[in-house]
Scaffold this motif. Structure first.
Motif, mmCIF file in Angstrom:
data_model
loop_
_atom_site.group_PDB
_atom_site.id
_atom_site.type_symbol
_atom_site.label_atom_id
_atom_site.label_comp_id
_atom_site.label_asym_id
_atom_site.label_seq_id
_atom_site.Cartn_x
_atom_site.Cartn_y
_atom_site.Cartn_z
ATOM 1 N N ASN A 62 -8.620 2.027 -16.380
ATOM 2 C CA ASN A 62 -9.299 2.824 -17.412
ATOM 3 C C ASN A 62 -8.866 4.277 -17.410
ATOM 4 O O ASN A 62 -8.836 4.923 -18.462
ATOM 5 C CB ASN A 62 -10.815 2.763 -17.202
ATOM 6 N N LEU A 63 -8.551 4.812 -16.215
ATOM 7 C CA LEU A 63 -8.289 6.241 -16.117
ATOM 8 C C LEU A 63 -6.820 6.572 -15.923
ATOM 9 O O LEU A 63 -6.239 7.318 -16.704
ATOM 10 C CB LEU A 63 -9.122 6.830 -14.966
ATOM 11 N N PHE A 64 -6.208 6.041 -14.868
ATOM 12 C CA PHE A 64 -4.798 6.371 -14.640
ATOM 13 C C PHE A 64 -4.178 5.462 -13.581
ATOM 14 O O PHE A 64 -4.885 4.794 -12.826
ATOM 15 C CB PHE A 64 -4.627 7.839 -14.216
ATOM 16 N N TRP A 65 -2.852 5.463 -13.579
ATOM 17 C CA TRP A 65 -2.058 4.898 -12.483
ATOM 18 C C TRP A 65 -1.816 6.009 -11.465
ATOM 19 O O TRP A 65 -1.433 7.126 -11.834
ATOM 20 C CB TRP A 65 -0.691 4.426 -12.968
ATOM 21 N N GLY A 66 -1.993 5.719 -10.180
ATOM 22 C CA GLY A 66 -1.626 6.654 -9.116
ATOM 23 C C GLY A 66 -0.485 6.047 -8.323
ATOM 24 O O GLY A 66 -0.649 4.999 -7.695
ATOM 25 N N ILE A 67 0.692 6.668 -8.357
ATOM 26 C CA ILE A 67 1.902 6.043 -7.810
ATOM 27 C C ILE A 67 2.452 6.856 -6.646
ATOM 28 O O ILE A 67 2.643 8.072 -6.754
ATOM 29 C CB ILE A 67 2.974 5.878 -8.907
ATOM 30 N N THR A 68 2.712 6.174 -5.539
ATOM 31 C CA THR A 68 3.308 6.804 -4.350
ATOM 32 C C THR A 68 4.402 5.899 -3.798
ATOM 33 O O THR A 68 4.334 4.673 -3.926
ATOM 34 C CB THR A 68 2.246 7.053 -3.264
ATOM 35 N N SER A 69 5.409 6.500 -3.196
ATOM 36 C CA SER A 69 6.464 5.703 -2.562
ATOM 37 C C SER A 69 6.018 5.194 -1.205
ATOM 38 O O SER A 69 6.637 4.294 -0.639
ATOM 39 C CB SER A 69 7.746 6.527 -2.413
ATOM 40 N N GLY A 70 4.933 5.765 -0.641
ATOM 41 C CA GLY A 70 4.434 5.310 0.657
ATOM 42 C C GLY A 70 4.244 6.459 1.621
ATOM 43 O O GLY A 70 4.261 7.637 1.248
ATOM 44 N N ALA A 71 4.080 6.109 2.885
ATOM 45 C CA ALA A 71 3.743 7.092 3.919
ATOM 46 C C ALA A 71 4.917 7.988 4.296
ATOM 47 O O ALA A 71 4.727 9.036 4.893
ATOM 48 C CB ALA A 71 3.219 6.372 5.163
ATOM 49 N N GLU A 127 6.452 11.936 -0.623
ATOM 50 C CA GLU A 127 7.708 12.126 -1.353
ATOM 51 C C GLU A 127 7.511 12.960 -2.609
ATOM 52 O O GLU A 127 8.268 13.901 -2.875
ATOM 53 C CB GLU A 127 8.316 10.772 -1.708
ATOM 54 N N ALA A 128 6.500 12.635 -3.402
ATOM 55 C CA ALA A 128 6.236 13.416 -4.606
ATOM 56 C C ALA A 128 5.915 14.861 -4.250
ATOM 57 O O ALA A 128 6.377 15.800 -4.909
ATOM 58 C CB ALA A 128 5.081 12.792 -5.378
ATOM 59 N N SER A 129 5.142 15.045 -3.190
ATOM 60 C CA SER A 129 4.730 16.381 -2.781
ATOM 61 C C SER A 129 5.927 17.248 -2.422
ATOM 62 O O SER A 129 6.051 18.400 -2.860
ATOM 63 C CB SER A 129 3.771 16.272 -1.594
ATOM 64 N N LEU A 130 6.841 16.705 -1.632
ATOM 65 C CA LEU A 130 7.990 17.493 -1.180
ATOM 66 C C LEU A 130 9.076 17.613 -2.235
ATOM 67 O O LEU A 130 9.943 18.483 -2.144
ATOM 68 C CB LEU A 130 8.569 16.881 0.098
ATOM 69 N N ARG A 131 9.036 16.738 -3.238
ATOM 70 C CA ARG A 131 10.036 16.780 -4.310
ATOM 71 C C ARG A 131 9.405 17.270 -5.607
ATOM 72 O O ARG A 131 9.793 16.870 -6.696
ATOM 73 C CB ARG A 131 10.670 15.394 -4.484
ATOM 74 N N ARG A 132 8.427 18.173 -5.468
ATOM 75 C CA ARG A 132 7.718 18.681 -6.649
ATOM 76 C C ARG A 132 8.587 19.608 -7.480
ATOM 77 O O ARG A 132 8.404 19.745 -8.687
ATOM 78 C CB ARG A 132 6.441 19.402 -6.208
ATOM 79 N N LEU A 133 9.541 20.304 -6.846
ATOM 80 C CA LEU A 133 10.415 21.263 -7.518
ATOM 81 C C LEU A 133 11.853 20.745 -7.463
ATOM 82 O O LEU A 133 12.118 19.646 -6.960
ATOM 83 C CB LEU A 133 10.323 22.620 -6.832
ATOM 84 N N ALA A 134 12.781 21.513 -7.981
ATOM 85 C CA ALA A 134 14.201 21.191 -7.781
ATOM 86 C C ALA A 134 14.457 21.127 -6.284
ATOM 87 O O ALA A 134 13.990 21.984 -5.531
ATOM 88 C CB ALA A 134 15.077 22.263 -8.425
#
Length: 594
Positions: A62-71, A127-134
């Protein structure tokens, strides 16, 4: 869903890892956190990214997909520092590889979008956190766009994520559109669909300009570091097709929030579907471990914790930690050992700084301890003493260890801590990370002088002898760190030979996203914009690794060729003599030292 009477889900979390219901695994932690807030959560683990059907099994969220590559960052999970593929995936059943795509975030996002159009897609996790920028990708040897753009997602959550997800879910449930969520700390968003740029935003060098002029990689790193705290300003960066805005990090959790998070009823088991597949290897070392706190104020240049967990120490209450320990004691699989009580750095529990939410200094300890840091160890000492009393109160043999690494320069400030640690919480070996011996290299690493490690080493063995124990240090060293020349590596080899140390814990430098050392690696500049040497190719990196592991006979030809070129036959003869002695000694004794 059938057992709970749920006809639909609010949020579906997608992960590249197998499911382990344990607080060390982010999806389990966030899933239980969101359920506790009243949301209906589904978790899709290691779905087949080549088909859309797995993403339709539980219906649309209903609200969103939350996607992570893992730990773990998917590159680190799949490749070693030299670029070779890993033979095992510790977060997959039986350690099997190939159960996740090479780039999970864009692959999963594409399938989620195909499964149900129009539902917001939010990226998160390490992964998303550390690859937030270029950022630099060491496998492709390229500067890459933000993962937010590559995955064509609506939002990216950076940092640990609980506060951001709660706010996103609350506002979407209240009827706000995803395009309106541009003011949430700890998120990034693309500047499209009418989204505005904050008037206070700091502009970072664009991806294109960094690709053209590598010195701008260091400038972007330092510019962002100054804003990477809760009271920092938003930053904006041109990614090519669009711009992105990265909001300042979310505030750290309070003790009460940490307690509520970790007090969830985790099973501390992998999902039963994996029982016949060999289990999940990553669970075994942490199954009965306890997280006491988050954050690290060490600020090592090669580490990204500053940009993910932050340097503010968020500590749980002693009552919450003891309660979790009691749940471990009552667990049917518990065999009497708490493998670790700690965090990113074990001996930072309970420490604080009133300025940590507004200070842009990456390290509170380097080059010297900050005057604002409250490094009083009394809370940590009380926690350790509580565990000793807890252990003596149960009618069974109990082992409680500190397996997380300790910051040795910090440990030197309290003899009481060192005595308590060595007497009761070291299982024969203690991890420490001197990383190198050369002052020039240690300065670039943001590490304390090697003399402080030697002081710690002497105190550790004295305390161990007083406790009547024979115990060892397991030192971690890094080879080929930016700024480390072959001569620096050679100096380290000579020191190791003089001490007769034969190291096994040697990590070839890996340029992980958002770390200061990675900016050094790409730009070939130090933080002060000075030119530095960088070992880049496999041959250069392999040489430095071989010099540290001089005792390994497999490195003999590489070392011999180099030392002959350097006209250091004296050192070569010394190494060969050491290797001959090692072959005659007990191989089980190699790698540890007193």
């Amino acid at each position: 869903m059938q057992r709970l009477g749920w006809r639909e889900l609010d949020i579906i979390l997608v992960t590249g890892d197998a499911y382990v219901d344990h607080p060390s695994f982010g999806v389990a932690l966030l899933g239980r956190y969101l359920v506790d807030l009243g949301y209906k959560i589904g978790i899709l683990t290691q779905p087949d990214w080549r088909e859309v059907e797995p993403f339709q099994e539980m219906g649309p969220p209903n609200l969103f997909w939350g996607i992570t590559s893992g730990a773990v960052d998917s590159r680190l999970n799949s490749y070693v520092s030299m670029g070779h593929k890993r033979s095992r995936d510790l977060y997959s059943p039986g350690g099997k590889t190939g159960l996740r795509p090479d780039k999970p975030l864009p692959a999963y996002a594409a399938r989620a979008r195909q499964a149900y159009k129009g539902i917001p897609i939010i990226l998160g996790g390490l992964e998303a956190s550390l690859r937030r920028l270029a950022h630099y990708d060491y496998i492709e040897d390229q500067l890459k766009r933000s993962m937010l753009i590559d995955a064509k997602a609506d939002l990216l959550v950076h940092g640990m994520g609980e506060l951001q997800l709660a706010e996103i879910a609350r506002r979407l449930a209240a009827g706000e559109t995803i395009e309106k969520l541009t003011d949430i700390p700890g998120t990034c968003y693309p500047v499209n669909k009418g989204r505005e740029i904050p008037s206070t935003a700091i502009t970072l060098p664009s991806l294109t300009n960094q690709q053209t002029d590598k010195s701008l990689v260091m400038q972007a790193q330092l510019d962002y570091q100054h804003q990477a705290h809760p009271k920092g300003k938003p930053v904006i960066q041109d990614q090519g097709p669009v711009q992105i805005v990265a909001m300042p990090p979310a505030r750290p959790l309070t003790t009460e929030e940490m307690d509520r998070l970790y007090d969830r009823p985790f099973a501390r088991r992998a999902h039963p579907r994996y029982d016949s597949l060999g289990g999940i290897p990553a669970l075994e070392t942490v199954r009965f471990s306890l997280t006491t706190h988050r954050g690290c104020f060490g600020g090592c240049s090669f580490c990204s914790i500053y940009y993910h967990q932050g340097k503010h120490i968020s500590s749980r209450s002693p009552e919450s930690i003891r309660s979790e320990a009691q749940r471990c004691f009552n667990h049917s699989d518990f065999r009497g050992t708490i493998s670790d009580i700690g965090g990113p750095t074990a001996n930072m529990y309970g420490m604080s700084c009133d300025h940590s939410d507004s200070c842009s200094r990456a390290s509170c300890l380097f080059p010297s301890p900050c005057k604002n840091l409250n490094a009083d160890p009394r809370k940590l000492l009380k926690l350790m003493e509580d565990f000793l009393r807890l252990g003596s109160s149960i009618k069974r043999k109990l082992n409680i260890f500190v397996a997380s690494g300790v910051r040795h320069d910090l440990a030197l400030q309290s003899d009481e801590y060192l005595n308590l640690l060595t007497r009761h919480f070291v299982g024969g070996h203690l991890k420490v990370a001197p990383e190198h011996t050369c002052p020039a290299v240690l300065k670039l690493m943001g590490k304390p002088s090697f003399e402080l490690f030697e002081q710690f080493q002497n105190k550790f063995f004295q305390a161990s002898r007083r406790a009547g124990k024979e115990q060892y240090l397991v030192p971690y060293f890094i080879s080929a760190h930016p700024g480390c020349t072959d001569q620096h590596a050679l100096q380290l080899t000579e020191y190791l030979l003089d001490q007769n140390w034969q190291l096994r814990q040697v990590q070839d430098f890996t340029p992980v996203p958002l770390a200061l050392s990675t900016a050094m690696f790409v730009s070939e500049l130090g933080p002060n914009q000075q030119k530095i040497y960088v070992a880049r190719g496999r041959k250069e990196k392999a040489l430095q690794s071989a010099l540290i592991k001089y005792h390994d006979s497999r490195n003999e030809k590489v070392i011999a060729r180099f030392l002959q070129q350097q006209r250091r036959n004296d050192l070569l003869n010394k190494i060969r003599k050491n290797q001959d002695q090692s072959k005659r000694s007990d191989p089980e004794s190699q790698g540890d030292f007193e």
